[in-house]
Scaffold this motif. Structure first.
Motif, PDB file in Angstrom:
ATOM      1  N   ALA A  37       0.827  -1.222  -0.186  1.00  0.00           N
ATOM      2  CA  ALA A  37       0.241   0.009  -0.054  1.00  0.00           C
ATOM      3  C   ALA A  37       0.971   1.152   0.113  1.00  0.00           C
ATOM      4  O   ALA A  37       2.000   1.307   0.434  1.00  0.00           O
ATOM      5  N   SER A  38       0.226   2.301  -0.865  1.00  0.00           N
ATOM      6  CA  SER A  38       1.075   3.647  -0.861  1.00  0.00           C
ATOM      7  C   SER A  38       0.974   4.116   0.568  1.00  0.00           C
ATOM      8  O   SER A  38      -0.214   3.912   1.415  1.00  0.00           O
ATOM      9  N   PRO A  39       2.010   4.868   0.994  1.00  0.00           N
ATOM     10  CA  PRO A  39       1.879   5.569   2.348  1.00  0.00           C
ATOM     11  C   PRO A  39       0.593   6.469   2.970  1.00  0.00           C
ATOM     12  O   PRO A  39       0.227   6.390   3.821  1.00  0.00           O
ATOM     13  N   THR A  40       0.048   7.047   1.598  1.00  0.00           N
ATOM     14  CA  THR A  40      -1.277   7.667   1.836  1.00  0.00           C
ATOM     15  C   THR A  40      -2.589   6.833   1.996  1.00  0.00           C
ATOM     16  O   THR A  40      -3.274   7.508   2.364  1.00  0.00           O
ATOM     17  N   THR A  41      -2.445   5.507   1.677  1.00  0.00           N
ATOM     18  CA  THR A  41      -3.441   4.576   1.795  1.00  0.00           C
ATOM     19  C   THR A  41      -3.374   3.443   2.721  1.00  0.00           C
ATOM     20  O   THR A  41      -4.308   2.816   2.976  1.00  0.00           O
ATOM     21  N   ARG A  42      -2.237   3.332   3.374  1.00  0.00           N
ATOM     22  CA  ARG A  42      -2.046   2.402   4.061  1.00  0.00           C
ATOM     23  C   ARG A  42      -2.787   2.104   5.088  1.00  0.00           C
ATOM     24  O   ARG A  42      -3.239   1.013   5.823  1.00  0.00           O
ATOM     25  N   THR A  43      -3.356   3.222   5.758  1.00  0.00           N
ATOM     26  CA  THR A  43      -4.507   2.951   6.909  1.00  0.00           C
ATOM     27  C   THR A  43      -5.747   2.748   6.552  1.00  0.00           C
ATOM     28  O   THR A  43      -6.685   2.449   7.603  1.00  0.00           O
ATOM     29  N   ILE A  44      -6.195   2.923   5.465  1.00  0.00           N
ATOM     30  CA  ILE A  44      -7.699   2.693   4.772  1.00  0.00           C
ATOM     31  C   ILE A  44      -7.848   1.256   4.554  1.00  0.00           C
ATOM     32  O   ILE A  44      -7.379   0.394   4.039  1.00  0.00           O
ATOM     33  N   SER A  45      -8.889   1.032   5.493  1.00  0.00           N
ATOM     34  CA  SER A  45      -9.808  -0.289   5.288  1.00  0.00           C
ATOM     35  C   SER A  45     -11.183  -0.064   5.134  1.00  0.00           C
ATOM     36  O   SER A  45     -11.838   0.664   5.772  1.00  0.00           O
ATOM     37  N   SER A  46     -11.931  -0.980   4.178  1.00  0.00           N
ATOM     38  CA  SER A  46     -13.207  -0.783   4.229  1.00  0.00           C
ATOM     39  C   SER A  46     -14.353  -0.932   5.552  1.00  0.00           C
ATOM     40  O   SER A  46     -14.994  -0.373   5.722  1.00  0.00           O
ATOM     41  N   SER A  47     -13.528  -1.776   6.130  1.00  0.00           N
ATOM     42  CA  SER A  47     -14.362  -2.073   7.536  1.00  0.00           C
ATOM     43  C   SER A  47     -14.194  -1.211   8.347  1.00  0.00           C
ATOM     44  O   SER A  47     -15.206  -0.497   9.241  1.00  0.00           O
ATOM     45  N   LEU A  48     -13.023  -0.388   8.470  1.00  0.00           N
ATOM     46  CA  LEU A  48     -12.852   0.923   9.203  1.00  0.00           C
ATOM     47  C   LEU A  48     -13.811   2.060   8.702  1.00  0.00           C
ATOM     48  O   LEU A  48     -14.358   2.651   9.613  1.00  0.00           O
ATOM     49  N   ILE A  49     -13.746   2.291   7.653  1.00  0.00           N
ATOM     50  CA  ILE A  49     -14.635   3.343   6.929  1.00  0.00           C
ATOM     51  C   ILE A  49     -16.359   3.091   7.145  1.00  0.00           C
ATOM     52  O   ILE A  49     -16.920   3.992   7.637  1.00  0.00           O
ATOM     53  N   ARG A  50     -16.600   1.826   7.265  1.00  0.00           N
ATOM     54  CA  ARG A  50     -18.186   1.539   7.531  1.00  0.00           C
ATOM     55  C   ARG A  50     -18.274   1.931   8.928  1.00  0.00           C
ATOM     56  O   ARG A  50     -19.337   2.388   9.421  1.00  0.00           O
ATOM     57  N   GLN A  51     -17.173   1.413   9.682  1.00  0.00           N
ATOM     58  CA  GLN A  51     -17.499   1.911  11.353  1.00  0.00           C
ATOM     59  C   GLN A  51     -17.638   3.113  11.480  1.00  0.00           C
ATOM     60  O   GLN A  51     -18.314   3.959  12.239  1.00  0.00           O
ATOM     61  N   ILE A  52     -16.378   4.165  10.980  1.00  0.00           N
ATOM     62  CA  ILE A  52     -16.670   5.607  10.852  1.00  0.00           C
ATOM     63  C   ILE A  52     -17.908   6.033  10.512  1.00  0.00           C
ATOM     64  O   ILE A  52     -18.497   6.971  11.108  1.00  0.00           O
ATOM     65  N   ALA A  53     -18.501   5.518   9.331  1.00  0.00           N
ATOM     66  CA  ALA A  53     -19.814   5.918   8.882  1.00  0.00           C
ATOM     67  C   ALA A  53     -20.948   5.444   9.575  1.00  0.00           C
ATOM     68  O   ALA A  53     -21.837   6.594   9.898  1.00  0.00           O
ATOM     69  N   GLU A  54     -20.831   4.415  10.378  1.00  0.00           N
ATOM     70  CA  GLU A  54     -21.930   3.976  11.188  1.00  0.00           C
ATOM     71  C   GLU A  54     -22.046   5.022  12.409  1.00  0.00           C
ATOM     72  O   GLU A  54     -23.013   5.103  12.988  1.00  0.00           O
ATOM     73  N   MET A  55     -20.689   5.591  12.903  1.00  0.00           N
ATOM     74  CA  MET A  55     -20.860   6.572  13.846  1.00  0.00           C
ATOM     75  C   MET A  55     -20.920   7.781  13.504  1.00  0.00           C
ATOM     76  O   MET A  55     -20.575   8.798  14.376  1.00  0.00           O
ATOM     77  N   GLY A  56     -21.338   8.202  12.365  1.00  0.00           N
ATOM     78  CA  GLY A  56     -21.449   9.547  11.973  1.00  0.00           C
ATOM     79  C   GLY A  56     -20.220  10.302  11.484  1.00  0.00           C
ATOM     80  O   GLY A  56     -20.282  11.479  11.321  1.00  0.00           O
ATOM     81  N   GLY A  57     -19.208   9.614  11.317  1.00  0.00           N
ATOM     82  CA  GLY A  57     -17.900  10.213  10.837  1.00  0.00           C
ATOM     83  C   GLY A  57     -17.951  10.621   9.476  1.00  0.00           C
ATOM     84  O   GLY A  57     -18.860   9.863   8.726  1.00  0.00           O
ATOM     85  N   ASP A  58     -17.023  11.679   9.186  1.00  0.00           N
ATOM     86  CA  ASP A  58     -16.916  11.807   7.710  1.00  0.00           C
ATOM     87  C   ASP A  58     -15.753  10.975   6.970  1.00  0.00           C
ATOM     88  O   ASP A  58     -14.592  10.899   7.356  1.00  0.00           O
ATOM     89  N   ILE A  59     -16.473  10.365   6.144  1.00  0.00           N
ATOM     90  CA  ILE A  59     -15.613   9.342   5.091  1.00  0.00           C
ATOM     91  C   ILE A  59     -15.127   9.696   3.943  1.00  0.00           C
ATOM     92  O   ILE A  59     -14.205   8.984   3.296  1.00  0.00           O
ATOM     93  N   ARG A  60     -15.392  11.036   3.727  1.00  0.00           N
ATOM     94  CA  ARG A  60     -15.108  11.597   2.248  1.00  0.00           C
ATOM     95  C   ARG A  60     -13.663  11.489   1.976  1.00  0.00           C
ATOM     96  O   ARG A  60     -13.118  11.299   0.790  1.00  0.00           O
TER      97      ARG A  60
END
Length: 171
Positions: free
Chosen positions: A128-151
């Protein structure tokens, strides 16, 4: 002499597609003549986004990549073993992205299993590139479910699809 086209196979759930996925797709497109980006359907799991919506969002997200590469990027879905789907697609390699050591441990086991099932198909790991290394679909779903900004983590089409799916889920 006939022209040989090298086909790569990039499987995933893409639930939702992230900038990390797009980074791997773009880099894999430089290595192959044809790249099949395939959504694996696991009937034992219910994803956030329906499979057809994932394909629709993927198609929109990879449109810019298609325009700036000579690689023939196609979408598919499959319900069988990944190595069987790769074989059916005529792939010479399965592409996997690695974010960290835990990804590596899991993916090496999968690659070894796939090699046992079909020794003609290689597995290629792209870090993974350094800028995308921490991104995962499951983490994004969790952020979204808790009302966070996923953009910041995924294309606009994917963010909208996640928002719509969560709104329907909450009804």
């Amino acid at each position: 002499m006939s022209e040989t086209r090298r086909t790569g196979f990039y499987p995933g759930s893409f639930d939702p597609v992230t900038y990390g996925h797009l980074d791997i797709i773009g880099r894999a497109a430089r290595l192959f003549d044809r790249l099949i980006v395939a959504v694996g359907v696991n009937h034992a799991k219910s994803g956030l986004l329906p499979v057809e919506k994932r394909l629709e969002v993927l198609d929109a997200a990879i449109a810019p990549l298609r325009e700036r590469t000579e690689c023939d990027i196609r979408l598919a879905k499959y319900t069988c073993l990944t190595v069987d789907a790769a074989r059916r697609a005529g792939a010479v390699a399965i592409i996997r992205g690695l974010r960290d050591g835990s990804d590596f441990d899991y993916e090496v086991r999968m690659a070894q299993t796939n090699t046992t099932l079909d020794p003609e198909i290689e597995t290629i790991f792209l870090a993974a590139s350094p800028t995308t290394r921490t991104i995962s679909s499951s983490l994004i779903r969790q952020i979204a479910e808790m009302g966070g900004d996923i953009r910041h983590f995924l294309p606009m089409e994917a963010a909208e699809a996640v928002r719509e799916a969560l709104a329907k889920k909450g009804e």
